[in-house]
Design a protein around this motif. Structure first.
Motif, mmCIF file in Angstrom:
data_model
loop_
_atom_site.group_PDB
_atom_site.id
_atom_site.type_symbol
_atom_site.label_atom_id
_atom_site.label_comp_id
_atom_site.label_asym_id
_atom_site.label_seq_id
_atom_site.Cartn_x
_atom_site.Cartn_y
_atom_site.Cartn_z
ATOM 1 N N ILE A 1 42.620 38.075 -1.863
ATOM 2 C CA ILE A 1 41.643 36.992 -2.004
ATOM 3 C C ILE A 1 41.814 36.293 -3.345
ATOM 4 C CG2 ILE A 1 39.174 36.514 -2.312
ATOM 5 C CD1 ILE A 1 38.662 38.669 -0.154
ATOM 6 N N GLU A 2 41.979 37.062 -4.401
ATOM 7 C CA GLU A 2 42.187 36.472 -5.727
ATOM 8 C C GLU A 2 43.478 35.677 -5.768
ATOM 9 O OE1 GLU A 2 39.862 36.413 -8.037
ATOM 10 O OE2 GLU A 2 38.656 37.464 -6.525
ATOM 11 N N THR A 3 44.506 36.202 -5.129
ATOM 12 C CA THR A 3 45.794 35.505 -5.108
ATOM 13 C C THR A 3 45.694 34.187 -4.352
ATOM 14 O OG1 THR A 3 46.995 37.609 -5.205
ATOM 15 C CG2 THR A 3 48.221 35.693 -4.422
ATOM 16 N N ILE A 4 44.994 34.202 -3.219
ATOM 17 C CA ILE A 4 44.820 32.966 -2.454
ATOM 18 C C ILE A 4 44.066 31.936 -3.287
ATOM 19 C CG2 ILE A 4 43.811 31.921 -0.388
ATOM 20 C CD1 ILE A 4 44.118 34.697 0.966
ATOM 21 N N ARG A 5 43.019 32.377 -3.951
ATOM 22 C CA ARG A 5 42.240 31.457 -4.799
ATOM 23 C C ARG A 5 43.094 30.871 -5.911
ATOM 24 N NH1 ARG A 5 37.182 35.311 -4.885
ATOM 25 N NH2 ARG A 5 35.785 34.293 -3.395
ATOM 26 N N ASP A 6 43.921 31.711 -6.518
ATOM 27 C CA ASP A 6 44.722 31.283 -7.665
ATOM 28 C C ASP A 6 45.903 30.413 -7.270
ATOM 29 O OD1 ASP A 6 43.022 32.699 -9.303
ATOM 30 O OD2 ASP A 6 44.355 34.432 -9.521
ATOM 31 N N GLN A 7 46.572 30.790 -6.171
ATOM 32 C CA GLN A 7 47.838 30.150 -5.820
ATOM 33 C C GLN A 7 47.716 29.156 -4.663
ATOM 34 O OE1 GLN A 7 50.720 33.258 -5.153
ATOM 35 N NE2 GLN A 7 50.446 34.143 -7.194
ATOM 36 N N GLY A 8 46.620 29.220 -3.923
ATOM 37 C CA GLY A 8 46.419 28.305 -2.807
ATOM 38 C C GLY A 8 46.855 28.888 -1.476
ATOM 39 N N GLY A 9 46.301 28.322 -0.419
ATOM 40 C CA GLY A 9 46.558 28.831 0.914
ATOM 41 C C GLY A 9 47.996 28.690 1.363
ATOM 42 N N ALA A 10 48.665 27.611 0.965
ATOM 43 C CA ALA A 10 50.028 27.380 1.432
ATOM 44 C C ALA A 10 50.962 28.499 0.997
ATOM 45 C CB ALA A 10 50.538 26.035 0.916
ATOM 46 N N GLN A 11 50.832 28.930 -0.242
ATOM 47 C CA GLN A 11 51.707 29.993 -0.731
ATOM 48 C C GLN A 11 51.404 31.320 -0.028
ATOM 49 O OE1 GLN A 11 52.426 29.801 -4.868
ATOM 50 N NE2 GLN A 11 53.384 31.808 -5.014
ATOM 51 N N PHE A 12 50.132 31.565 0.264
ATOM 52 C CA PHE A 12 49.768 32.769 1.011
ATOM 53 C C PHE A 12 50.433 32.774 2.384
ATOM 54 C CE2 PHE A 12 46.885 34.380 4.362
ATOM 55 C CZ PHE A 12 46.941 35.731 4.067
ATOM 56 N N ILE A 13 50.367 31.638 3.090
ATOM 57 C CA ILE A 13 50.976 31.546 4.418
ATOM 58 C C ILE A 13 52.486 31.754 4.325
ATOM 59 C CG2 ILE A 13 51.449 30.012 6.367
ATOM 60 C CD1 ILE A 13 48.575 31.065 6.296
ATOM 61 N N GLU A 14 53.104 31.173 3.330
ATOM 62 C CA GLU A 14 54.558 31.299 3.179
ATOM 63 C C GLU A 14 54.980 32.749 2.962
ATOM 64 O OE1 GLU A 14 55.447 28.660 -0.006
ATOM 65 O OE2 GLU A 14 55.035 26.855 1.168
ATOM 66 N N LYS A 15 54.158 33.522 2.285
ATOM 67 C CA LYS A 15 54.489 34.921 2.025
ATOM 68 C C LYS A 15 54.074 35.830 3.175
ATOM 69 C CE LYS A 15 54.134 34.699 -3.037
ATOM 70 N NZ LYS A 15 53.378 35.178 -4.239
ATOM 71 N N GLN A 16 52.935 35.538 3.787
ATOM 72 C CA GLN A 16 52.353 36.455 4.770
ATOM 73 C C GLN A 16 52.923 36.279 6.163
ATOM 74 O OE1 GLN A 16 50.451 38.940 4.081
ATOM 75 N NE2 GLN A 16 49.663 39.587 6.072
#
Length: 239
Positions: free
Chosen positions: A114-129
């Protein structure tokens, strides 16, 4: 002849209702199918709130009885709905999902995410996950197509969804007490939901059956659409 019961396809976290597109048309040709989209909701802080959202949408559509097909987070929503409105459920499919709650380590991992998504944004989360949600053999160019489709999902919606997942309770009792058939659709190469651990849920009740999907990870509706569609069509005949 009795009319086919409505299927409700509930998508998981990090995707939207279009994740069902490869099997939707064929399923809809044999009976009514709904695929509500919860991917952009930002005010639902619990799985129960999503379940109430689903209940409201079904009420608006004048649908009283359903077969719930919940993918991943969608399975958690389906379980919460079945817990509160069992009389409306004709069948339940946990589609690469589980009734277990997160253990403490997994909750901590989600809190960090959750902290990572907040800090880096949703797009980067999707790209990694998202690459983790398919079997290792799934073609890289098709993985990228999925990433491109979902990388614009709202960051705030991803954050609240992850928080709801982390705080969900164990709902194995829903499976134990179910008066309707339950199906576990499990990818043999799922890197998100353990095949071996989740398969054991079938020991809770004689009403629970397991449908393994070969060469599939967490997204068999995309990876193996023909197999996934056939599994759901066969289940529809049982309910």
């Amino acid at each position: 002849m009795q009319n086919p019961v409505s299927f409700v396809l509930i998508h998981g976290h990090g995707v939207d209702a279009s994740i069902w597109d490869s099997i939707y048309a064929d399923l809809a040709s044999t009976g009514p199918v709904l695929k509500p989209d919860f991917s952009r909701l930002t005010s639902h802080s619990s799985i129960e709130a999503y379940a109430e959202e689903l209940a409201a949408r079904l009420q608006d559509a004048a649908i009283d009885e359903v077969v719930l097909v919940g993918h991943s987070m969608g399975g958690y929503i389906a379980l919460a709905f079945a817990e509160r409105y069992p009389e409306q459920v004709r069948g339940l499919v946990l589609f690469h999902s589980t009734a277990y709650a997160d253990d403490e380590d997994r909750k901590a991992q989600r809190k960090q995410l959750i902290e990572t998504i907040r800090d880096q944004g949703g797009a980067q989360f999707i790209e990694k996950q998202l690459p983790k949600t398919v079997a290792p053999s799934y073609p890289a160019e098709q993985v990228q197509t999925l990433v491109d489709r979902f990388r614009s999902l709202p960051t705030d919606a991803l954050v609240v969804g992850m928080g709801a997942i982390a705080s969900r309770p164990d709902r194995t009792h829903v499976l134990c007490e179910a008066t309707f058939p339950v199906l576990l659709v499990l990818g043999k190469e799922d890197q998100i939901i353990s095949f071996e651990k989740t398969e054991k849920l079938a020991d809770l009740s004689e009403r629970i059956t397991v449908a393994p999907v070969e060469r599939a990870g967490h997204l068999s509706m995309v990876e193996q659409p023909d197999a996934a569609r056939q599994i759901l069509e066969d289940f529809r005949k049982q309910v």
